[in-house]
Scaffold this active site. Structure first.
Site, PDB file in Angstrom:
ATOM      1  N   HIS A 134       0.899  -1.160  -0.043  1.00 30.36           N
ATOM      2  CA  HIS A 134      -0.070  -0.024  -0.054  1.00 30.36           C
ATOM      3  C   HIS A 134       0.980   1.317   0.054  1.00 30.36           C
ATOM      4  CE1 HIS A 134      -3.096  -2.745   1.325  1.00 30.36           C
ATOM      5  NE2 HIS A 134      -3.858  -1.899   0.733  1.00 30.36           N
ATOM      6  N   LYS A 138      -0.456   4.903   4.438  1.00 30.25           N
ATOM      7  CA  LYS A 138      -1.617   4.179   5.175  1.00 30.25           C
ATOM      8  C   LYS A 138      -0.752   3.946   6.445  1.00 30.25           C
ATOM      9  CE  LYS A 138      -3.521  -0.357   4.950  1.00 30.25           C
ATOM     10  NZ  LYS A 138      -4.938   0.152   5.484  1.00 30.25           N
TER      11      LYS A 138
HETATM   12  N1  NAD Z   1     -12.948  -0.999   3.622  1.00 28.89           N
HETATM   13  C1  NAD Z   1     -12.039  -0.500   2.444  1.00 28.89           C
HETATM   14  O1  NAD Z   1     -12.741  -0.801   1.420  1.00 28.89           O
HETATM   15  C2  NAD Z   1     -11.011   0.601   2.665  1.00 28.89           C
HETATM   16  C3  NAD Z   1     -10.632   1.016   1.320  1.00 28.89           C
HETATM   17  C4  NAD Z   1      -9.397   1.987   1.428  1.00 28.89           C
HETATM   18  C5  NAD Z   1      -9.310   2.466   2.895  1.00 28.89           C
HETATM   19  N2  NAD Z   1      -9.702   1.701   3.889  1.00 28.89           N
HETATM   20  C6  NAD Z   1      -9.340   2.374   5.113  1.00 28.89           C
HETATM   21  O2  NAD Z   1     -10.069   3.666   5.346  1.00 28.89           O
HETATM   22  C7  NAD Z   1      -9.224   4.412   6.546  1.00 28.89           C
HETATM   23  C8  NAD Z   1      -9.300   5.587   5.737  1.00 28.89           C
HETATM   24  O3  NAD Z   1      -8.396   5.686   4.667  1.00 28.89           O
HETATM   25  P1  NAD Z   1      -7.905   6.887   3.902  1.00 28.89           P
HETATM   26  O4  NAD Z   1      -6.967   6.735   2.951  1.00 28.89           O
HETATM   27  O5  NAD Z   1      -9.239   7.802   3.492  1.00 28.89           O
HETATM   28  O6  NAD Z   1      -7.231   7.604   4.937  1.00 28.89           O
HETATM   29  P2  NAD Z   1      -6.851   9.228   5.142  1.00 28.89           P
HETATM   30  O7  NAD Z   1      -5.821   9.341   6.258  1.00 28.89           O
HETATM   31  O8  NAD Z   1      -6.577   9.887   3.838  1.00 28.89           O
HETATM   32  O9  NAD Z   1      -8.186   9.686   5.781  1.00 28.89           O
HETATM   33  C9  NAD Z   1      -8.410   9.738   7.043  1.00 28.89           C
HETATM   34  C10 NAD Z   1      -9.411  10.912   7.336  1.00 28.89           C
HETATM   35  O10 NAD Z   1      -9.778  10.675   9.017  1.00 28.89           O
HETATM   36  C11 NAD Z   1      -9.713  12.183   9.570  1.00 28.89           C
HETATM   37  N3  NAD Z   1      -9.680  11.850  10.804  1.00 28.89           N
HETATM   38  C12 NAD Z   1      -8.707  11.614  11.834  1.00 28.89           C
HETATM   39  N4  NAD Z   1      -9.309  11.919  12.996  1.00 28.89           N
HETATM   40  C13 NAD Z   1     -10.493  12.127  13.096  1.00 28.89           C
HETATM   41  C14 NAD Z   1     -11.427  12.113  13.957  1.00 28.89           C
HETATM   42  N5  NAD Z   1     -11.366  12.075  15.554  1.00 28.89           N
HETATM   43  N6  NAD Z   1     -12.722  12.449  13.411  1.00 28.89           N
HETATM   44  C15 NAD Z   1     -13.184  12.458  12.420  1.00 28.89           C
HETATM   45  N7  NAD Z   1     -12.265  12.265  11.338  1.00 28.89           N
HETATM   46  C16 NAD Z   1     -11.001  12.359  11.840  1.00 28.89           C
HETATM   47  C17 NAD Z   1      -8.481  12.790   9.163  1.00 28.89           C
HETATM   48  O11 NAD Z   1      -8.300  14.035   9.160  1.00 28.89           O
HETATM   49  C18 NAD Z   1      -8.609  12.152   7.545  1.00 28.89           C
HETATM   50  O12 NAD Z   1      -9.017  13.308   6.824  1.00 28.89           O
HETATM   51  C19 NAD Z   1      -7.967   3.560   6.826  1.00 28.89           C
HETATM   52  O13 NAD Z   1      -8.188   2.745   7.865  1.00 28.89           O
HETATM   53  C20 NAD Z   1      -8.038   2.547   5.553  1.00 28.89           C
HETATM   54  O14 NAD Z   1      -7.221   1.248   5.769  1.00 28.89           O
HETATM   55  C21 NAD Z   1     -10.524   1.070   3.831  1.00 28.89           C
HETATM   56  O1  LIG Z   2      -5.482   2.614   1.392  1.00 32.07           O
HETATM   57  C1  LIG Z   2      -5.810   1.881   2.226  1.00 32.07           C
HETATM   58  O2  LIG Z   2      -5.431   2.318   3.585  1.00 32.07           O
HETATM   59  C2  LIG Z   2      -6.430   0.746   2.027  1.00 32.07           C
HETATM   60  N1  LIG Z   2      -7.025   0.192   3.342  1.00 32.07           N
HETATM   61  C3  LIG Z   2      -7.812  -0.924   3.090  1.00 32.07           C
HETATM   62  C4  LIG Z   2      -7.067  -2.122   3.924  1.00 32.07           C
HETATM   63  O3  LIG Z   2      -6.470  -1.817   5.116  1.00 32.07           O
HETATM   64  O4  LIG Z   2      -7.107  -3.325   3.604  1.00 32.07           O
HETATM   65  C5  LIG Z   2      -8.286  -1.438   2.011  1.00 32.07           C
HETATM   66  C6  LIG Z   2      -7.334  -1.358   0.713  1.00 32.07           C
HETATM   67  C7  LIG Z   2      -6.819  -0.016   0.778  1.00 32.07           C
END
Ligand code: NAD
Ligand SMILES: O=C(O)C1=N[C@H](C(=O)O)CCC1
Length: 249
Positions: A134, A138
């Site tokens: 990733h 991350k």
């Molecule tokens: N389930 C999926 O399909 C999937 C896909 C991509 C990413 N993710 C996960 O989603 C999460 C976010 O990923 P991202 O790339 O958008 O991260 P990112 O760091 O770009 O965004 C996170 C956001 O959360 C905000 N934040 C931090 N503390 C906060 C609080 N107390 N209240 C509200 N907002 C707060 C940050 O300011 C930021 O804007 C990660 O855990 C990642 O692993 C999951």
């Molecule tokens: O970009 C990320 O952060 C992602 N998080 C998810 C994970 O932890 O599996 C899904 C893939 C992208």
């Protein structure tokens, strides 16, 4: 649906783009780190979609669940507190949908992996390991997707009993240990591989995300499903509940 986004980062912005392009739903509110979040923050909204970070989710989930508004969670890295979160959902009579990965392709990868792990189980010559790559932004490792993939292998292959996230110098991997290796590199959206090895051959199953669209559109589809489901039977749901409905339709 009126959607409140919690988290305005890479994924929050991608979801807003998917919603704008669909023309079907609206983003009602966007809450981020500088907002004070309480159950009242979600009044009048139909569904909450949370993509933040572990610490934020741990701080916010009691309010999300107490709001009575169904919640779709994409935030990863909180598997260790899953029992408490499930308990809070049950106590409040609310609904929460969690998937470490909302991409349909990844969920097809999980099912393929489950079958591959089952097929190699009786044949000791086949070993298996996982890797994930990733972007450097991350915060958690291994990825939630890799943790879920590892769970699939442990369930399907009794020769693997525990996950090893980091190797210590001087200690060999035991045959019942499943290595999950993490790489953080540039702007990689997400690459997950299951590597199967014998003396004669290798089998590689790899899912490569080309962008974040499928994560975001999958989360919106999960939100549509959860709103219906919440009206009929509130509870804690996962991608398997959703996909079993989708594949049997
Ligand atoms: N389930 C999926 O399909 C999937 C896909 C991509 C990413 N993710 C996960 O989603 C999460 C976010 O990923 P991202 O790339 O958008 O991260 P990112 O760091 O770009 O965004 C996170 C956001 O959360 C905000 N934040 C931090 N503390 C906060 C609080 N107390 N209240 C509200 N907002 C707060 C940050 O300011 C930021 O804007 C990660 O855990 C990642 O692993 C999951
Ligand atoms: O970009 C990320 O952060 C992602 N998080 C998810 C994970 O932890 O599996 C899904 C893939 C992208």
């Amino acid at each position: 649906m009126k959607i409140t986004l919690v988290g305005n980062g890479r994924m929050g912005r991608q979801i807003a783009d998917v919603v704008a392009a669909s023309g079907t739903h609206v983003i009602d509110r966007v809450l981020d780190v500088n907002d004070t979040i309480s159950a009242g923050s979600f009044e009048g909204t139909d569904v909450i979609i949370d993509f933040t970070v572990r610490s934020a989710f741990l701080a916010n989930y009691p309010a999300l669940v107490a709001s009575g508004v169904p919640v779709v969670v994409g935030t990863t890295g909180w598997d260790d507190v899953m029992p408490q979160v499930r308990e809070a959902v049950a106590v409040e009579g609310s609904s929460l949908f969690y998937s470490a990965n909302y991409s349909l392709g990844v969920n097809i990868f999980f099912r393929t992996l489950r079958e591959a792990a089952r097929l190699i189980a009786p044949f000791e010559q086949f070993d298996i390991a996982l890797s994930e790559q990733h972007h450097t932004g991350k915060a958690d490792f291994p990825s939630g997707t890799a943790i879920k993939a590892a769970e699939e292998i442990l369930k399907s292959n009794p020769r693997k009993r525990k996950v090893v996230r980091e190797l210590e110098d001087g200690r060999k991997l035991q045959s019942d240990e499943l290595q999950v290796a993490s790489i953080r590199l540039g702007s990689v959206f997400g690459v997950h591989s299951a590597l199967i090895d014998s003396e004669s051959d290798t089998i590689e199953l790899t899912h490569t995300a080309k962008n974040r669209t499928s994560f975001a559109s999958g989360a919106v589809r999960a939100a549509e499903w959860l709103v219906q489901r919440h009206a009929a039977a509130p509870g804690f749901y996962t991608m398997d509940d959703f996909l079993n409905d989708l594949f049997s339709a």
